[in-house]
Scaffold this active site. Sequence first.
Site, PDB file in Angstrom:
ATOM      1  N   ARG A 173      -1.928 -57.341  40.887  1.00 40.25           N
ATOM      2  CA  ARG A 173      -2.421 -57.412  39.511  1.00 40.25           C
ATOM      3  C   ARG A 173      -3.652 -58.305  39.523  1.00 40.25           C
ATOM      4  NH1 ARG A 173      -2.259 -62.195  39.739  1.00 40.25           N
ATOM      5  NH2 ARG A 173      -2.856 -62.212  37.559  1.00 40.25           N
ATOM      6  N   GLY A 174      -4.262 -58.454  38.339  1.00 37.23           N
ATOM      7  CA  GLY A 174      -5.545 -59.148  38.279  1.00 37.23           C
ATOM      8  C   GLY A 174      -6.636 -58.098  38.459  1.00 37.23           C
ATOM      9  N   ASP A 203     -10.266 -59.269  32.044  1.00 35.23           N
ATOM     10  CA  ASP A 203     -10.016 -57.924  32.563  1.00 35.23           C
ATOM     11  C   ASP A 203     -11.110 -56.952  32.183  1.00 35.23           C
ATOM     12  OD1 ASP A 203      -7.284 -59.284  32.436  1.00 35.23           O
ATOM     13  OD2 ASP A 203      -7.019 -57.550  33.744  1.00 35.23           O
ATOM     14  N   ASN A 223      -8.690 -60.531  27.803  1.00 33.59           N
ATOM     15  CA  ASN A 223      -7.941 -61.218  28.870  1.00 33.59           C
ATOM     16  C   ASN A 223      -6.476 -61.292  28.454  1.00 33.59           C
ATOM     17  OD1 ASN A 223      -7.898 -62.565  31.450  1.00 33.59           O
ATOM     18  ND2 ASN A 223      -7.511 -64.464  30.346  1.00 33.59           N
TER      19      ASN A 223
HETATM   20  O1  MRU Z   1      -1.602 -58.486  33.675  1.00 36.47           O
HETATM   21  P1  MRU Z   1      -2.352 -59.160  34.784  1.00 36.47           P
HETATM   22  O2  MRU Z   1      -1.554 -60.165  35.518  1.00 36.47           O
HETATM   23  O3  MRU Z   1      -3.027 -58.153  35.694  1.00 36.47           O
HETATM   24  O4  MRU Z   1      -3.502 -59.932  34.029  1.00 36.47           O
HETATM   25  C1  MRU Z   1      -4.425 -60.703  34.753  1.00 36.47           C
HETATM   26  C2  MRU Z   1      -5.371 -61.442  33.904  1.00 36.47           C
HETATM   27  O5  MRU Z   1      -5.289 -61.427  32.701  1.00 36.47           O
HETATM   28  C3  MRU Z   1      -6.469 -62.167  34.593  1.00 36.47           C
HETATM   29  O6  MRU Z   1      -6.891 -63.240  33.823  1.00 36.47           O
HETATM   30  C4  MRU Z   1      -7.657 -61.236  34.810  1.00 36.47           C
HETATM   31  O7  MRU Z   1      -7.277 -60.035  35.406  1.00 36.47           O
HETATM   32  C5  MRU Z   1      -8.698 -61.872  35.621  1.00 36.47           C
HETATM   33  S1  MRU Z   1      -8.276 -61.833  37.334  1.00 36.47           S
HETATM   34  C6  MRU Z   1      -9.428 -62.666  38.225  1.00 36.47           C
END
Ligand code: MRU
Length: 373
Positions: free
Chosen positions: A54-55, A249, A259
């Site tokens: 994820r991220g 994101d 985000n």
């Molecule tokens: O749902 P996730 O864990 O994928 O969400 C991740 C985030 O919200 C992060 O802040 C974002 O992807 C930036 S990653 C460098």
Amino acid sequence: MKINGKAYHSIWLHPENKQIVQIIDQRFLPHQFIIKDLKSVADAAFAIKEMLVRGAPLIGATAAYGMYFATLEIDSLEGIDTHLKNAAQQLLATRPTAINLQWALKRQSQAIANSATLEGKRATALQTAQDICSEDVEICRQIGLHGLPLIEAISKQKKGAAVNILTHCNAGWIATVDWGTATSPIYQAHNKGIEVHVWVDETRPRNQGARLTAWELGEHGIPHTVIVDNVGGHLMQHGMVDLCIVGTDRTTYTGDVANKIGTYLKALAAKDNAVPFYVALPSTTIDWEIQDGFTIPIEQRNSQEVTHIQGLHQTEIAQVQLTPNNSPAANYAFDVTPARLVTALITERGICEASEAGIAKLFPQKQLTSPQI
Ligand code: MRU
């Protein structure tokens, strides 16, 4: 970054088998460190959808390898265009908010299309996925170098006392290929001997802060404190936060930031308390087509992530129910922080105002139209 003293990326090609990609299964961190093999488009799609990875940047990197698997899963050029298109659609459907997914699929699809032979397409797809990963490492390193002076300046003002940084969710190295976005300036500052302390928002419902950010900061020896999501405002009112740095994101070319859910509330609290609120991002997270952040698609996930919570029970990972049996739950995974609440964006090319003019100054060559998958 290091785990138990050993350097890792969050995704890598199997050292002995070029048809396998390995990832750290993030569902079980910090309690279990499990490396998982991905071998097919279906594996890559599952890993993204179920959040083994994820991220935003890591989602993009995994999708890029997914397209490489698509080239391995067909053994002639006949019907290959439809096959690749279907694979791209399958990967695209996994998570809607992070634009890096679309970006990586477009880049891969174009690169593969430029090769005429099956062997050529396979080699190009592998090379492109590897390029996306190595570029991400360098981009995130640069984000850290550009963000470092912000922390350095506060450290000087505080005569070397610890700089208190609040972050939300996990925009750390395991959300990217290495370094992270929001964490990169923190790692750079720490490596330079600047005293920092990180307030880590737990980030319900999936607790990426409590589970992942706390873990990676701990592995790197960075002082940090986990707080529940509602604490940040109180800390800011009492002068206990010097700056906030979060990831994103998807950021519109006008500077609105999508985000992890709860980011907006932190930005409001920061504004009210004159705490600088920075968003760190690679340019691959900028959406060059969307003007208004409120039109960014917001993922809604399974309500069980809200009604239940996962943790370590004795030696096993277990889930417990939090809510009454029949109470419905809603699970909005992201929110949008309007540009006016963002002090500045930290990118691989430097720091800019969260505005169309600010972004265009750093990325003047970007087009507002991009090719279709
Ligand atoms: O749902 P996730 O864990 O994928 O969400 C991740 C985030 O919200 C992060 O802040 C974002 O992807 C930036 S990653 C460098």
